[in-house]
Motif scaffolding. Structure first.
Motif, PDB file in Angstrom:
ATOM      1  N   PHE A 147       0.854  -1.277   0.027  1.00  0.00           N
ATOM      2  CA  PHE A 147      -0.063   0.056   0.080  1.00  0.00           C
ATOM      3  C   PHE A 147       0.776   1.314  -0.066  1.00  0.00           C
ATOM      4  N   GLY A 148       0.514   2.205  -0.767  1.00  0.00           N
ATOM      5  CA  GLY A 148       1.134   3.492  -0.686  1.00  0.00           C
ATOM      6  C   GLY A 148       0.762   4.292   0.404  1.00  0.00           C
ATOM      7  N   PRO A 149       1.366   5.527   0.382  1.00  0.00           N
ATOM      8  CA  PRO A 149       0.913   6.485   1.451  1.00  0.00           C
ATOM      9  C   PRO A 149      -0.711   6.747   1.428  1.00  0.00           C
ATOM     10  N   ASP A 150      -1.222   6.793   0.227  1.00  0.00           N
ATOM     11  CA  ASP A 150      -2.582   7.320   0.062  1.00  0.00           C
ATOM     12  C   ASP A 150      -3.580   6.161   0.278  1.00  0.00           C
ATOM     13  N   GLY A 151      -3.108   5.032   0.952  1.00  0.00           N
ATOM     14  CA  GLY A 151      -3.787   4.003   1.195  1.00  0.00           C
ATOM     15  C   GLY A 151      -4.354   2.846   0.066  1.00  0.00           C
ATOM     16  N   GLU A 152      -3.871   3.335  -1.084  1.00  0.00           N
ATOM     17  CA  GLU A 152      -4.010   2.400  -2.459  1.00  0.00           C
ATOM     18  C   GLU A 152      -2.940   1.300  -2.919  1.00  0.00           C
ATOM     19  N   THR A 153      -3.471   0.490  -3.464  1.00  0.00           N
ATOM     20  CA  THR A 153      -2.466  -0.416  -3.813  1.00  0.00           C
ATOM     21  C   THR A 153      -2.517  -0.716  -5.366  1.00  0.00           C
ATOM     22  N   THR A 154      -1.372  -1.199  -6.031  1.00  0.00           N
ATOM     23  CA  THR A 154      -1.177  -1.795  -7.365  1.00  0.00           C
ATOM     24  C   THR A 154      -1.131  -2.958  -7.557  1.00  0.00           C
ATOM     25  N   ASP A 155      -1.733  -3.874  -6.337  1.00  0.00           N
ATOM     26  CA  ASP A 155      -1.631  -5.349  -6.461  1.00  0.00           C
ATOM     27  C   ASP A 155      -2.827  -5.869  -7.456  1.00  0.00           C
ATOM     28  N   GLY A 156      -2.534  -6.245  -8.510  1.00  0.00           N
ATOM     29  CA  GLY A 156      -3.528  -6.614  -9.392  1.00  0.00           C
ATOM     30  C   GLY A 156      -4.364  -7.639  -9.022  1.00  0.00           C
ATOM     31  N   ALA A 157      -3.754  -8.685  -8.320  1.00  0.00           N
ATOM     32  CA  ALA A 157      -4.302  -9.761  -7.715  1.00  0.00           C
ATOM     33  C   ALA A 157      -5.639  -9.577  -7.069  1.00  0.00           C
ATOM     34  N   ALA A 158      -4.964  -8.597  -6.062  1.00  0.00           N
ATOM     35  CA  ALA A 158      -5.933  -8.063  -4.819  1.00  0.00           C
ATOM     36  C   ALA A 158      -7.156  -7.428  -5.462  1.00  0.00           C
ATOM     37  N   ILE A 159      -6.827  -6.296  -6.345  1.00  0.00           N
ATOM     38  CA  ILE A 159      -7.980  -5.722  -6.959  1.00  0.00           C
ATOM     39  C   ILE A 159      -8.773  -6.483  -7.865  1.00  0.00           C
ATOM     40  N   ASP A 160      -8.335  -7.442  -8.637  1.00  0.00           N
ATOM     41  CA  ASP A 160      -9.268  -8.309  -9.239  1.00  0.00           C
ATOM     42  C   ASP A 160     -10.000  -9.147  -8.514  1.00  0.00           C
ATOM     43  N   GLY A 161      -9.484  -9.724  -7.512  1.00  0.00           N
ATOM     44  CA  GLY A 161      -9.983 -10.417  -6.468  1.00  0.00           C
ATOM     45  C   GLY A 161     -11.184 -10.065  -5.662  1.00  0.00           C
ATOM     46  N   SER A 162     -10.835  -8.448  -5.240  1.00  0.00           N
ATOM     47  CA  SER A 162     -12.028  -7.957  -4.618  1.00  0.00           C
ATOM     48  C   SER A 162     -13.263  -7.640  -5.513  1.00  0.00           C
ATOM     49  N   VAL A 163     -12.957  -7.503  -6.642  1.00  0.00           N
ATOM     50  CA  VAL A 163     -14.238  -7.480  -7.685  1.00  0.00           C
ATOM     51  C   VAL A 163     -15.102  -8.956  -7.713  1.00  0.00           C
ATOM     52  N   ARG A 164     -14.057 -10.013  -7.893  1.00  0.00           N
ATOM     53  CA  ARG A 164     -14.812 -11.328  -7.841  1.00  0.00           C
ATOM     54  C   ARG A 164     -15.380 -11.638  -6.586  1.00  0.00           C
ATOM     55  N   LEU A 165     -14.839 -11.295  -5.347  1.00  0.00           N
ATOM     56  CA  LEU A 165     -15.248 -11.665  -4.030  1.00  0.00           C
ATOM     57  C   LEU A 165     -16.603 -11.035  -4.051  1.00  0.00           C
ATOM     58  N   LEU A 166     -16.511  -9.614  -4.442  1.00  0.00           N
ATOM     59  CA  LEU A 166     -17.989  -9.011  -4.110  1.00  0.00           C
ATOM     60  C   LEU A 166     -19.222  -9.596  -4.894  1.00  0.00           C
ATOM     61  N   ASP A 167     -18.722  -9.836  -6.346  1.00  0.00           N
ATOM     62  CA  ASP A 167     -19.930 -10.441  -7.065  1.00  0.00           C
ATOM     63  C   ASP A 167     -20.316 -11.841  -6.659  1.00  0.00           C
ATOM     64  N   GLN A 168     -19.459 -12.788  -6.178  1.00  0.00           N
ATOM     65  CA  GLN A 168     -19.824 -13.881  -5.753  1.00  0.00           C
ATOM     66  C   GLN A 168     -20.604 -13.861  -4.561  1.00  0.00           C
ATOM     67  N   LEU A 169     -20.002 -12.841  -3.410  1.00  0.00           N
ATOM     68  CA  LEU A 169     -20.680 -12.681  -2.222  1.00  0.00           C
ATOM     69  C   LEU A 169     -22.240 -12.129  -2.595  1.00  0.00           C
ATOM     70  N   ALA A 170     -22.372 -11.230  -3.480  1.00  0.00           N
ATOM     71  CA  ALA A 170     -23.676 -10.622  -3.963  1.00  0.00           C
ATOM     72  C   ALA A 170     -24.605 -11.677  -4.496  1.00  0.00           C
ATOM     73  N   TRP A 171     -24.113 -12.677  -5.040  1.00  0.00           N
ATOM     74  CA  TRP A 171     -24.703 -13.984  -5.774  1.00  0.00           C
ATOM     75  C   TRP A 171     -25.224 -14.724  -4.471  1.00  0.00           C
ATOM     76  N   TRP A 172     -24.361 -15.005  -3.885  1.00  0.00           N
ATOM     77  CA  TRP A 172     -24.877 -15.931  -2.621  1.00  0.00           C
ATOM     78  C   TRP A 172     -25.769 -15.351  -1.612  1.00  0.00           C
ATOM     79  N   ALA A 173     -25.448 -14.025  -1.295  1.00  0.00           N
ATOM     80  CA  ALA A 173     -26.496 -13.229  -0.467  1.00  0.00           C
ATOM     81  C   ALA A 173     -27.996 -13.128  -1.091  1.00  0.00           C
TER      82      ALA A 173
END
Length: 187
Positions: A147-173
């Motif tokens: 994470f940079g000083p602005d609290g952001e990340t350039t970690d592509g796997a985490a960015i992509d994973g967050s989208v997938r996690l939220l989409d799967q979570l919404a489906w299951w919910a």
């Protein structure tokens, strides 16, 4: 046919002084709030005085009410000594039927393992309280370097994973919301 937004509670599991949890949690909360399917709240265990002996208290009752009202959860957890924080286990144990038939996802962080051992252990715990664990996770290996000083990340796997996690979570919910409405969970 539009449905009501899913009430998502993001549980921040670390209570340590000097914790890195707010950086990871804030990053994830920005993504969750941008997802149109969710109404997002935060349960930061550092600010909830749950009794360690699991006795009843006003804080425990308020916590159970929030858990009961939620339809989905994401746990933000570090890995401490190859496991998850004790405060997180205490929080899970402070409620019971309020967790049942609801989905949960995990965002973990730590050293070389990225908190994955904590996540895998938590999958066993949440299964015992009748939750549905989402397959997709987000993990930050050597989190303080991600994470940079602005609290952001350039970690592509985490960015992509967050989208997938939220989409799967919404489906299951949504699926579990419909199932609970049609037939109460027999837990």
């Amino acid at each position: 046919m539009a449905t009501e937004p899913i009430r998502l509670e993001v549980i921040v599991g670390s209570v340590r002084v000097g914790r890195f949890a707010p950086v990871v949690a804030d990053w994830f909360l920005c993504r969750a709030r941008a997802h149109e399917g969710f109404d997002v709240g935060t349960l930061d265990l550092a600010h909830i005085a749950l009794p360690a002996d699991l006795s009843d208290s006003a804080a425990a009752a308020a916590f159970r009410e929030r858990v009961d009202a939620a339809e989905a959860f994401v746990v933000v957890t570090p890995e401490y000594n190859h496991g998850y924080p004790g405060a997180l286990k205490n929080a899970i144990d402070s409620a019971k039927e309020q967790w049942r038939a609801k989905p949960v996802g995990f965002v973990s962080y730590g050293g070389l393992s990225g908190g994955l051992r904590a996540t895998e252990q938590l999958r066993q715990v949440v299964a015992e309280v009748h939750m549905v664990s989402i397959r997709q996770t987000v993990s930050f290996h050597q989190a303080r370097k991600r994470f940079g000083p602005d609290g952001e990340t350039t970690d592509g796997a985490a960015i992509d994973g967050s989208v997938r996690l939220l989409d799967q979570l919404a489906w299951w919910a949504e699926a579990l919301r419909s199932a609970r409405a049609a037939d109460p969970y027999p837990g």
